[in-house]
Scaffold this active site. Structure first.
Site, PDB file in Angstrom:
ATOM      1  N   LYS A  79       1.017  -1.236   0.066  1.00  0.00           N
ATOM      2  CA  LYS A  79      -0.056  -0.105   0.082  1.00  0.00           C
ATOM      3  C   LYS A  79       0.836   1.190   0.055  1.00  0.00           C
ATOM      4  CE  LYS A  79      -0.798   0.351   4.921  1.00  0.00           C
ATOM      5  NZ  LYS A  79      -1.731   0.370   6.108  1.00  0.00           N
ATOM      6  N   ASP A  80       2.169   1.215   0.256  1.00  0.00           N
ATOM      7  CA  ASP A  80       3.011   2.264   0.259  1.00  0.00           C
ATOM      8  C   ASP A  80       3.531   2.665  -1.114  1.00  0.00           C
ATOM      9  OD1 ASP A  80       2.593   2.725   2.834  1.00  0.00           O
ATOM     10  OD2 ASP A  80       4.705   1.645   3.734  1.00  0.00           O
ATOM     11  N   ARG A 125      -8.576   7.982   3.731  1.00  0.00           N
ATOM     12  CA  ARG A 125      -9.719   6.798   3.259  1.00  0.00           C
ATOM     13  C   ARG A 125     -10.491   6.302   4.494  1.00  0.00           C
ATOM     14  NH1 ARG A 125      -9.826   1.752   4.373  1.00  0.00           N
ATOM     15  NH2 ARG A 125      -7.705   1.914   5.389  1.00  0.00           N
ATOM     16  N   ARG A 126      -9.772   6.178   5.680  1.00  0.00           N
ATOM     17  CA  ARG A 126     -10.493   6.021   6.728  1.00  0.00           C
ATOM     18  C   ARG A 126     -11.540   6.966   7.241  1.00  0.00           C
ATOM     19  NH1 ARG A 126      -4.914   3.017   9.100  1.00  0.00           N
ATOM     20  NH2 ARG A 126      -5.235   1.000   8.137  1.00  0.00           N
ATOM     21  N   ARG A 143      -0.755   9.869  14.203  1.00  0.00           N
ATOM     22  CA  ARG A 143       0.321   9.138  13.495  1.00  0.00           C
ATOM     23  C   ARG A 143       1.172   8.265  14.186  1.00  0.00           C
ATOM     24  NH1 ARG A 143       0.028  10.889   8.142  1.00  0.00           N
ATOM     25  NH2 ARG A 143      -0.889  12.876   7.982  1.00  0.00           N
ATOM     26  N   ARG A 149       0.609   4.138  18.300  1.00  0.00           N
ATOM     27  CA  ARG A 149      -0.960   4.559  18.437  1.00  0.00           C
ATOM     28  C   ARG A 149      -1.745   3.717  19.407  1.00  0.00           C
ATOM     29  NH1 ARG A 149      -1.868   3.828  11.999  1.00  0.00           N
ATOM     30  NH2 ARG A 149      -0.057   2.684  12.044  1.00  0.00           N
ATOM     31  N   CYS A 236      -2.112   8.592  -2.590  1.00  0.00           N
ATOM     32  CA  CYS A 236      -2.716   8.107  -1.081  1.00  0.00           C
ATOM     33  C   CYS A 236      -3.155   9.592  -0.314  1.00  0.00           C
ATOM     34  CB  CYS A 236      -1.176   7.802  -0.333  1.00  0.00           C
ATOM     35  SG  CYS A 236      -1.511   7.073   1.317  1.00  0.00           S
TER      36      CYS A 236
END
Length: 299
Positions: A79-80, A125-126, A143, A149, A236
């Site tokens: 995904k990166d 997105r979230r 972040r 987190r 992204c």
């Protein structure tokens, strides 16, 4: 000696170790060295505007080391990886994929979040998908690595948070409060849970080594998702998502594009023979663009 290049985070190290072990199992006696590379994203620099966006921040220095011959393979979270790779580089293999879904920590489900709950995530997105379903919650930018987190949630900085299940799995973190968000309910980003083993296109010996750890189903699903990403023209910084599954020789793909507030939403799904995965991704992107996705992407 095969040199793997990766970021220095705990998750990146764990992923590189999985790749190393898989390669040694398939090639007994192979010597593998892991080279840790500090990327622009690791230094906390901001994402540039335009194609690639934040994605390129976590791969740029690794790709430079590949092109300079300092490493043989770059190990990335798929995904990166930007939709377009630099000239001379290819994805040499996609190993077996971990879980692609997200998890919600701190509540029994999205509907169970209390009004006004602070939900931690830095993902556009979230944020968009959460606000589309629960406009009465507060999305709090959060972040840092997975441990950071989780610690911030336990300290009460947020009431809940959303993470990738794959990160918890690969770090061996069994968080009792984690509730799986099914892809049908909360669509993952392109490539989540998959790894990309990037190498030089003109390195046939390296590509042959990597081919032995390729997972055909994972590679097919990722091909459909990344073809969608490339054709839709997002990055992204765009709240888009796509998730593919492979079964019985068919690949099924769902994709969506929203604005950052989750107010404007386009979604579509289709399936095709697995051999036509990339064509499926392109076709789905073209349908969403025809339905008005360009306006959302540029809004």
């Amino acid at each position: 000696m095969l040199r793997l290049g990766t970021r220095g985070s705990a998750l990146a190290r764990a992923q590189a170790a999985l790749v190393r072990d898989a390669l040694v199992r398939r090639h007994p006696g192979l010597r593998v060295e892991t080279v840790h590379i500090r990327t622009t994203g690791d230094r906390g620099e901001r994402a540039p505007q335009g194609p690639g966006g934040r994605k390129g921040l976590f791969v740029k220095e690794i790709e430079e080391a590949l092109l300079a011959g300092e490493i043989d393979v770059g190990v990335h979270s798929m995904k990166d990886l930007p939709a377009r790779l630099p000239a001379g580089l290819v994805v040499g293999a996609v190993p077996a994929r971990a879980a692609a879904h997200d998890v919600l920590i701190g509540a029994g489900g999205l509907r169970e979040l209390p009004s006004g709950a602070r939900v931690g995530t830095a993902s556009v997105r979230r944020r968009a998908q959460l606000l589309a379903r629960r406009r009465d919650v507060v999305v709090t930018p959060l972040r840092g690595n997975v441990d950071t987190r989780l610690r911030r949630w336990r300290e009460g900085a947020v009431d809940a948070l959303i993470l990738a299940a794959a990160g918890l799995e690969r770090l061996g973190i069994a968080e009792p409060a984690a509730l799986a968000l099914a892809p049908e309910e909360f669509l993952p980003p392109v490539g989540q849970g998959a790894l990309a083993l990037e190498c030089r296109a003109d390195a046939p010996a390296t590509r042959a080594l990597l081919a032995a750890v390729e997972d055909p189903a994972a590679a097919t699903a990722v091909a459909a998702e990344r073809a969608f990403l490339l054709a839709i023209g997002g990055d992204c910084n765009t709240p888009l998502a796509a998730h593919a599954t492979v079964a019985d020789g068919q690949v099924a793909l769902r994709a969506l594009v929203t604005d950052r507030e989750g107010q404007h939403w386009l979604e579509d799904a289709d399936s095709a023979p697995a051999a036509e995965a990339e064509a499926l991704g392109r076709a789905l992107a073209e349908r969403l663009l025809a339905a008005g996705a360009r306006g959302i992407l540029e809004g």
